[in-house]
Design a protein around this motif. Structure first.
Motif, PDB file in Angstrom:
ATOM      1  N   ALA A   1       0.862  -1.179   0.000  1.00 20.13           N
ATOM      2  CA  ALA A   1       0.000   0.000   0.000  1.00 20.13           C
ATOM      3  C   ALA A   1       0.903   1.235   0.000  1.00 20.13           C
ATOM      4  CB  ALA A   1      -0.895  -0.011   1.229  1.00 20.13           C
ATOM      5  N   GLY A   2       0.302   2.420  -0.150  1.00 16.60           N
ATOM      6  CA  GLY A   2       1.105   3.633  -0.105  1.00 16.60           C
ATOM      7  C   GLY A   2       1.695   3.857   1.279  1.00 16.60           C
ATOM      8  N   LEU A   3       2.999   4.066   1.366  1.00  7.99           N
ATOM      9  CA  LEU A   3       3.702   4.313   2.625  1.00  7.99           C
ATOM     10  C   LEU A   3       4.519   5.589   2.485  1.00  7.99           C
ATOM     11  CD1 LEU A   3       4.814   0.638   3.088  1.00  7.99           C
ATOM     12  CD2 LEU A   3       3.496   1.882   4.797  1.00  7.99           C
ATOM     13  N   TYR A   4       4.494   6.439   3.545  1.00  7.51           N
ATOM     14  CA  TYR A   4       5.083   7.768   3.419  1.00  7.51           C
ATOM     15  C   TYR A   4       5.925   8.105   4.643  1.00  7.51           C
ATOM     16  CZ  TYR A   4       1.114   7.686   0.252  1.00  7.51           C
ATOM     17  OH  TYR A   4       0.199   7.311  -0.706  1.00  7.51           O
ATOM     18  N   SER A   5       7.047   8.767   4.393  1.00  9.37           N
ATOM     19  CA  SER A   5       7.963   9.175   5.453  1.00  9.37           C
ATOM     20  C   SER A   5       7.504  10.483   6.097  1.00  9.37           C
ATOM     21  CB  SER A   5       9.374   9.350   4.879  1.00  9.37           C
ATOM     22  OG  SER A   5      10.213   9.988   5.809  1.00  9.37           O
ATOM     23  N   LEU A   6       7.683  10.561   7.421  1.00  9.11           N
ATOM     24  CA  LEU A   6       7.433  11.801   8.145  1.00  9.11           C
ATOM     25  C   LEU A   6       8.736  12.392   8.676  1.00  9.11           C
ATOM     26  CD1 LEU A   6       4.178  10.793  10.064  1.00  9.11           C
ATOM     27  CD2 LEU A   6       4.364  12.460   8.213  1.00  9.11           C
ATOM     28  N   ASP A   7       9.860  12.034   8.026  1.00  8.61           N
ATOM     29  CA  ASP A   7      11.143  12.613   8.417  1.00  8.61           C
ATOM     30  C   ASP A   7      11.113  14.124   8.245  1.00  8.61           C
ATOM     31  OD1 ASP A   7      12.120  10.173   9.069  1.00  8.61           O
ATOM     32  OD2 ASP A   7      13.459   9.971   7.344  1.00  8.61           O
ATOM     33  N   GLU A   8      11.983  14.789   8.972  1.00 11.77           N
ATOM     34  CA  GLU A   8      12.061  16.239   8.873  1.00 11.77           C
ATOM     35  C   GLU A   8      12.539  16.641   7.477  1.00 11.77           C
ATOM     36  OE1 GLU A   8      13.136  18.209  12.947  1.00 11.77           O
ATOM     37  OE2 GLU A   8      14.449  16.467  12.647  1.00 11.77           O
ATOM     38  N   GLY A   9      11.945  17.696   6.954  1.00 13.81           N
ATOM     39  CA  GLY A   9      12.285  18.153   5.618  1.00 13.81           C
ATOM     40  C   GLY A   9      11.041  18.440   4.808  1.00 13.81           C
ATOM     41  N   GLU A  10      11.245  18.862   3.575  1.00  9.30           N
ATOM     42  CA  GLU A  10      10.131  19.287   2.712  1.00  9.30           C
ATOM     43  C   GLU A  10       9.150  18.159   2.450  1.00  9.30           C
ATOM     44  OE1 GLU A  10       9.499  21.082  -1.813  1.00  9.30           O
ATOM     45  OE2 GLU A  10      11.438  21.311  -0.790  1.00  9.30           O
ATOM     46  N   GLU A  11       9.652  16.939   2.159  1.00  5.39           N
ATOM     47  CA  GLU A  11       8.755  15.816   1.876  1.00  5.39           C
ATOM     48  C   GLU A  11       7.895  15.476   3.088  1.00  5.39           C
ATOM     49  OE1 GLU A  11       8.899  11.047   0.681  1.00  5.39           O
ATOM     50  OE2 GLU A  11      10.757  12.160   1.004  1.00  5.39           O
TER      51      GLU A  11
END
Length: 464
Positions: free
Chosen positions: A326-336
């Protein structure tokens, strides 16, 4: 008293043997004297698309390869978990032990992996169902024992209802035997007939009978099993010059962390975990494999090209694995990370917020997700979570049977898990197989939570 009387006769059993049997039976009976409930289950088996069921089984050996590859890749684990270990103390403690053991040099040469890959059936816009992975559990892969009995319950129910033909279509399923096979193979390769298998347990075991199913399979193979707590390892454990681990003059070849024994939070428990990792015994899982099961690793695997780097020479396996994501997304610091956090806050019903923990009951949804993200959106703490697309399966009707709960028909959704077992000796993979399946079902009003959390119940797939 009966055991002691029996041992006083000319049975040939030593006093030490008598004490061991008594202690083991006491461990079985003690929780029974407190409270025993039957495991919750559905009245009827639930329909599962045959094609998706077969797809889940077909990809399990690929996931076994992947988990094993990650556990051997220090650079990948170090880079992937760099942000997480700054804000998640539990993962950071595991990682420190991992690095300490690597610096000292691994004594362990045989590696055992028992995992369970969990899926739901996502209905697309056109109503076509697709297999979508929820997570892969490398330490919380529970219910391999009890689900080995669930199909028999549903066969009986269908026969009582006059559905003999339908009853005959339920698949055989015995994960307990498959999990025991992996443990037995690792014990054999450890190379000592005197070595014992240890189940690491807690003072109170809510799911003890699930564990006992696997334990009995090992006893039936003439492999001795004892149950010890982290406290016992801390207080009594020691390593000899070749890093064999001893407790009370017993040497241990395999340590198995039963599902539910996930977080050694007390300082003495962390010391015990370090002692275990430093030993040459087979750990299931070893600390690298536990780190491979973190949500941050799962999110990193979804990036283009990552699977191919971890599994060079296996393009087909990488494609089969990626087809389940499934769609997985990073919450790391930065624009993304900023962009993803803002999207989730604006439309929280599209996503699930996941911390670095295995097992049910930890995820956040809807308004709770929005509230937490708004609170941590500008904090490094957000890097201890990942974001995942919310899967939307098609509900079906069933009855959920729980102790002390009224029986009523509910709209339900199901989650399919496939157990995987692998054993590696040095660089050679000597065992790699799917070991059975688990179907759990819950009412649609519950967003999160498994069987142990009191939300889902055990089920049996009826392939359609």
């Amino acid at each position: 008293p009966f055991l002691r009387w029996g041992m006083s006769q000319d049975s040939g059993v030593t006093e030490q043997g008598s004490r061991e049997v008594t202690d083991n039976l006491t461990a079985v009976l003690h929780p029974c004297l407190q409270v025993v409930n039957y495991a919750p289950f559905t009245l009827l088996p639930s329909a599962v698309p045959r094609a998706l069921f077969e797809q889940a089984y077909a990809v399990q050996q690929d996931f076994n390869l992947l988990v094993d590859a990650i556990s051997q890749n220090k650079e990948f684990l170090e880079k992937t978990l760099a942000s997480t270990i700054k804000v998640d103390d539990f993962t950071a403690r595991l990682f420190r032990i991992y690095m300490q053991v690597l610096e000292e040099g691994l004594a362990q040469t045989v590696f055992l992996g028992i995992n369970r890959s969990d899926y739901m059936f996502d209905c697309g816009v056109d109503g076509t169902a697709a297999l979508r992975q929820i997570e892969i559990n490398t330490i919380a892969a529970s219910f391999g024992g009890l689900t080995s009995r669930t199909a028999d319950v549903h066969r009986l129910v269908l026969k009582v209802l006059g559905k003999t033909e339908e009853a005959s279509r339920l698949l055989p399923n015995n994960p307990a035997k498959g999990l025991a096979l992996g443990i037995a193979k690792a014990w054999e390769l450890y190379g000592s007939q005197r070595a014992v298998v240890m189940f690491l347990v807690e003072d109170v075991q809510r799911n003890i009978f699930d564990q006992r199913c696997v334990e009995i399979e090992l006893w039936n193979r003439n492999i001795r099993v004892v149950r010890k707590r982290f406290r016992d390892v801390f207080e009594q454990g020691s390593l000899d010059a070749s890093r064999r681990l001893f407790i009370a003059e017993q040497t241990f070849g395999v340590f198995f962390f039963p599902p539910g024994v996930v977080a050694p939070l007390l300082p003495q428990n962390w010391e015990a975990r370090l002692l275990l990792e430093r030993s040459r015994a087979v750990k299931c899982p070893d600390i690298a494999t536990q780190l491979a099961g973190t949500k941050k690793v799962q999110q990193e695997l979804s990036r283009p090209g990552t699977l191919e780097k971890l599994l060079p020479g296996h393009p087909e396996a990488s494609a089969r694995i990626r087809a389940t994501f499934a769609g997985l997304y990073s919450l790391d610091e930065g624009e993304e990370g900023d962009r993803i956090a803002a999207t989730a806050i604006a439309d929280p019903d599209r996503f699930v917020l996941k911390p670095q923990r295995e097992g049910g009951g930890n995820n956040l949804y809807g308004e709770e997700l929005k509230e937490v993200l708004e609170k941590i959106k500008d904090s490094p703490e957000r890097t201890s979570y990942i974001l995942m697309d919310k899967i939307k399966p098609q509900p079906a009707l069933n009855y959920l049977l729980r102790a002390h709960s009224p029986l009523q028909m509910s709209e339900c959704i199901s989650e399919l898990g496939i157990f995987g077992v692998y054993v590696r000796q040095g660089r050679e993979l000597v065992l790699n197989q799917a070991a059975g399946h688990l179907l759990r079902t819950k009412a649609i009003e519950h967003a999160d939570g498994g069987v142990a959390a009191g939300v889902a119940v055990l089920d049996t797939p009826y392939l359609v």
